[in-house]
Write an enzyme that holds these catalytic residues in place. Structure first.
Site, PDB file in Angstrom:
ATOM      1  N   GLU A 124     -50.960  96.913 -68.107  1.00 29.84           N
ATOM      2  CA  GLU A 124     -51.953  95.862 -68.338  1.00 29.84           C
ATOM      3  C   GLU A 124     -53.362  96.432 -68.328  1.00 29.84           C
ATOM      4  OE1 GLU A 124     -54.850  92.659 -67.452  1.00 29.84           O
ATOM      5  OE2 GLU A 124     -54.404  94.459 -66.277  1.00 29.84           O
ATOM      6  N   ASP A 179     -49.440  98.124 -62.630  1.00 31.03           N
ATOM      7  CA  ASP A 179     -50.343  99.277 -62.726  1.00 31.03           C
ATOM      8  C   ASP A 179     -51.710  98.940 -62.145  1.00 31.03           C
ATOM      9  OD1 ASP A 179     -50.698  97.468 -64.900  1.00 31.03           O
ATOM     10  OD2 ASP A 179     -51.758  98.993 -66.050  1.00 31.03           O
TER      11      ASP A 179
END
Length: 448
Positions: free
Chosen positions: A157, A93
């Site tokens: 994350e 991400d």
């Protein structure tokens, strides 16, 4: 397949180097923006990664706690079943990017003038790409590492990691059986202090995450009346005290090691590191190199959000604020006690999100391997340990007893501000940096 001989001719060939660049560009073009609060989709990038791993003869597993929030895990079997395993992890991400602010579209993955542009170029699709290129090169050359290597490409994350590494650590710990060391982002990049030296900080610690929610309670009433129990006043006073508090200096073993090595590098006498004033002078005397440790000398608490009221002439009964707190190893009790004192009457606090600080040893064979690999490909490298100001997925994997290091190598040119690339506009990475990183990563993992 034969075990790798580190003295054999190198197998990181043009194909591997080209793949590191191509994969970085391809992954950038897959929009995996994480807006927080569950708003993110990593599935397409995870499927891309899984396909590249499958082509290398691996059996990747795709795992989701929530729809579209996909993680990928694969294991490379080593030649020594008795050896501890190594975890290599990277997140898929990225944080949001406003295209109107960029010189190129943030999800173009454009390669121009020897540079790959786009969101994730350094945080951290470049590292994901280098890992993919490395293990595919091993497959083509018939190479197996000595240890098992577990690869994890995670979701989420950039928010809480609840559907990413946290989910994997809590619900699929068996996938990481045997892992004692983890390698991931935010270390082994070239830091240029401006004096011709090339410093490579390797993360051997992280400050803990203490995201706080403050709640002030008071007496609701009309805005025209004097009110000494105003929740907004109580809250803002507490926020001001917390924001202005100067946390005491607390040196961790990682920071002590960093200061010792930096003082030697600059030919400065090493002062008594238990003398706060002497430490402050040393950091100042180190100039720009001192910034590598300055943010890890203390805890920090930065106010970031306020919420109170609904009408200008109504005094609300409650008000809330959020604080981004960061904690050094060994300071958690002190941190909590200090907040109890700073909040004051009528204000309570709790952890909105809490992850522990981390610390990994630097006097180990593993750290020596990382140091040697960087110096092998850059003989002028000065490798030092450092403590990251923020945090990574290493926090979640630490629940499994895995010691994490920030080691995703990049050799960067003078003037390239690596830290400014993180979450910044015009994020980009040089092609040559990816080539260097792939070579160093390969040598490190096989030497381990």
């Amino acid at each position: 397949m034969a075990e790798h001989d580190p003295n054999a001719p190198h197998h990181i060939d043009r194909t591997a180097l080209d793949e590191a660049v191509t994969f970085t560009s391809d992954l950038i073009r897959i929009d995996t923006t994480n807006r927080g609060q569950g708003d993110g989709r990593e599935r397409q990038a995870a499927e891309y990664v899984a396909e590249r791993l499958t082509e290398a003869g691996l059996d990747p597993i795709l795992l989701e706690k929530a729809p579209e929030r996909t993680n990928v895990v694969a294991r490379i079997e080593g030649t020594d079943p008795s050896a501890d395993a190594v975890l290599v992890h990277g997140h898929l991400d990225v944080v949001p990017a406003d295209a109107s602010e960029w010189s190129v579209h943030p999800f173009s993955g454009e390669i121009r003038d020897g540079v790959v542009w786009g969101r994730g170029a350094v945080d951290m699709k470049d590292a994901d790409a280098m890992v993919l290129a490395t293990v595919r090169a091993w497959a083509r050359a018939g190479i197996r590492p000595r240890r098992d290597i577990v690869l994890a490409f995670t979701a989420d994350e950039e928010d809480s990691a609840d559907v990413g590494s946290g989910f994997l650590a809590d619900h699929r710990p068996e996938l990481f059986d045997g892992c004692t060391i983890g390698i991931s982002e935010s270390g082994a990049y070239t830091f240029h202090p401006g004096d011709g030296r090339r410093i490579y900080p390797v993360a051997a610690g992280e400050r803990g995450t203490g995201w706080l929610r403050l709640t002030a309670n008071g007496r609701a009433g009309h805005g025209s009346r004097i009110n000494r129990e105003n929740a907004v006043s109580r809250l803002t006073a507490a926020v001001t005290r917390i924001g202005e508090h100067r946390w005491p200096l607390r040196l961790t073993p990682t920071v002590r090691a960093a200061l010792t090595e930096l003082a030697a590098l600059y030919g400065l006498p090493l002062p008594d590191l238990d003398d706060d004033a002497a430490v402050e002078r040393l950091v100042a005397d180190l100039g720009r190199a001192g910034t590598l440790v300055a943010g890890a000398l203390r805890n920090s608490t930065n106010p970031t959000m306020l919420d109170a009221g609904y009408k200008v002439n109504v005094i609300p009964g409650t008000a809330t604020a959020h604080i981004d707190g960061r904690l050094l190893p060994g300071t958690e009790e002190e941190f909590a006690a200090t907040l109890d004192a700073l909040t004051g009457p009528g204000v309570t606090w709790d952890y909105y999100h809490h992850e522990p600080p981390l610390q990994a040893p630097v006097d180990t064979p593993a750290f020596a391997v990382m140091r040697e690999a960087l110096q092998h490909f850059d003989p002028g490298a000065h490798v030092i340990p450092y403590c990251m100001y923020g945090g990574t997925d290493a926090k979640q994997f630490s629940r499994l007893g895995i010691q994490g290091y920030g080691f995703m190598p990049l050799r960067l040119p003078e003037g390239f501000d690596y830290q400014a690339m993180f979450h910044g506009v015009d994020e980009r990475v040089p092609v040559e940096a990816l080539h260097f990183g792939t070579r160093v990563l390969d040598r490190t993992l096989l030497a381990l």
